[in-house]
Design a protein around this motif. Structure first.
Motif, PDB file in Angstrom:
ATOM      1  N   ALA A 180       0.850  -1.191   0.000  1.00 22.96           N
ATOM      2  CA  ALA A 180       0.000   0.000   0.000  1.00 22.96           C
ATOM      3  C   ALA A 180       0.886   1.242   0.000  1.00 22.96           C
ATOM      4  O   ALA A 180       1.815   1.348   0.804  1.00 22.96           O
ATOM      5  N   LEU A 182       0.196   4.193   1.029  1.00 24.10           N
ATOM      6  CA  LEU A 182       0.097   4.916   2.291  1.00 24.10           C
ATOM      7  C   LEU A 182       0.964   4.278   3.371  1.00 24.10           C
ATOM      8  O   LEU A 182       1.587   4.964   4.170  1.00 24.10           O
ATOM      9  N   GLU A 183       1.033   2.941   3.383  1.00 27.10           N
ATOM     10  CA  GLU A 183       1.871   2.283   4.381  1.00 27.10           C
ATOM     11  C   GLU A 183       3.353   2.512   4.078  1.00 27.10           C
ATOM     12  O   GLU A 183       4.148   2.750   4.970  1.00 27.10           O
ATOM     13  N   SER A 188       6.576   2.984   9.694  1.00 26.89           N
ATOM     14  CA  SER A 188       6.909   1.622  10.093  1.00 26.89           C
ATOM     15  C   SER A 188       8.144   1.087   9.376  1.00 26.89           C
ATOM     16  O   SER A 188       8.378   1.368   8.205  1.00 26.89           O
ATOM     17  N   VAL A 191       6.746  -3.316   6.001  1.00 20.69           N
ATOM     18  CA  VAL A 191       5.447  -3.149   5.336  1.00 20.69           C
ATOM     19  C   VAL A 191       4.944  -4.508   4.865  1.00 20.69           C
ATOM     20  O   VAL A 191       5.723  -5.442   4.673  1.00 20.69           O
TER      21      VAL A 191
END
Lengths: 212, 104
Positions: A180, A182-183, A188, A191
């Motif tokens: 994704a 957005l991720e 983070s 992913v």
């Protein structure tokens, strides 16, 4: 030989589909319905079969099957659907949130040197003319990125969209699977990569190596 | 949309807040926050048809490999598969327990 990627739409005779669960036959709505099937991400042991999903009238009607390569009559990719620009002529383009969102997102994506395509219910509707979208539909898009896309570039793309009237889900296709956008733009360390062999948490979705 | 709440036994260890995952179909978002309770409070909002028993068995399996810290955990599930759920829960716990894990 023609190869297909996840999200491609294939037209074929649905009665030729092979059920994923061989103990059960194809559900009636699969064979009685028409319209293309959607290529799924699944590693196939043979080059003569393609993993596909069938969309029904509602969200509960989703069906995983296999299609034989020889049965495919025609196909379209999410990128072809975007290039066709049919949404610009859609009768609901001023009222449907998903179409309004696409009208703001498309010029932003066109500004980057990355092929992008339309998937999900809107992609299916634009390809078939069959009504699929509704007031709560998300905008599902895919970006093709064979070369690594930096996290700062991902953030930059996302920020340029601004406020949108519906939820936006953009998947980035890398050589190893999909993540994704957005991720990838987030904080983070790892992913979620959706690969042909299943989901993995990875640090670098452009490399095969699995981190966990 | 289904909502479930589970209270599970927990270890008293310091945690950091954690947020992982993705609000999108086939995925889920997991948030971990500090709690003044001695247990793990897990709140699940799910769009999937499957119910409470499925979530309980997912959590029970998770506990075997990862004893839970005292915390509040909020899960927003968008019909993710069991494999994706497992990865996201482990990812969230790893982030929340980063300090503890780095001392080991």
């Amino acid at each position: 030989m023609m190869t297909w990627q996840a999200h491609d739409l294939l037209w074929l005779d649905r009665s030729s589909l092979i059920a994923k669960d061989e103990t059960q036959g194809l559900p009636y709505w699969v064979t009685e319905g028409n319209g293309p099937v959607v290529v799924r991400r699944e590693k196939m042991a043979t080059t003569t079969l393609i993993a596909v999903g069938v969309r029904g009238a509602n969200k509960r009607q989703r069906y995983a099957a296999y299609a034989s390569v020889g049965a495919v009559q025609s196909s379209i990719t999410p990128y072809d659907i975007a290039k066709g620009q049919a949404w610009m002529e859609h009768p609901d383009r001023f009222t449907m949130p998903v179409l309004q969102a696409l009208a703001s997102v498309a010029p932003v994506l066109d500004g980057y040197d990355l092929p992008w395509g339309i998937t999900g219910s809107l992609g299916y509707e634009l390809a078939t003319g069959e009504q699929q979208i509704h007031a709560d539909s998300d905008l599902d898009l895919v970006i093709q990125s064979p070369e690594p896309l930096t996290k700062s570039c991902a953030r930059d793309i996302w920020q340029n969209f601004g406020e949108l009237p519906c939820r936006l889900d953009i998947q980035i296709e890398t050589p190893t699977g999909a993540i994704a956008l957005l991720e990838w733009a987030g904080q983070s360390q790892t992913v979620l990569l959706k690969s042909e062999t299943g989901p993995f948490l990875v640090r670098d979705p452009w490399r095969e190596e699995v981190s966990l | 949309m289904n909502t479930f709440h589970f209270t599970r036994p927990a270890r008293n260890v310091p945690i950091d807040r954690a947020l992982v995952g993705y609000v999108g179909s086939g995925d889920l978002e997991v948030m971990i926050d500090n709690s003044d309770q001695p247990q793990a409070d897990i709140y699940i909002h799910s769009s999937a048809e499957q119910g409470e028993q499925r979530w309980l068995s997912i959590i029970e399996r998770l506990e075997v490999a990862h004893p839970l810290p005292a915390m509040r955990m909020d899960i927003h599930d968008f019909s993710a598969t069991p494999g994706v759920i497992r990865l996201r829960l482990e990812q969230a716990l790893e982030q929340a327990l980063a300090k503890e894990l780095s001392y080991e």
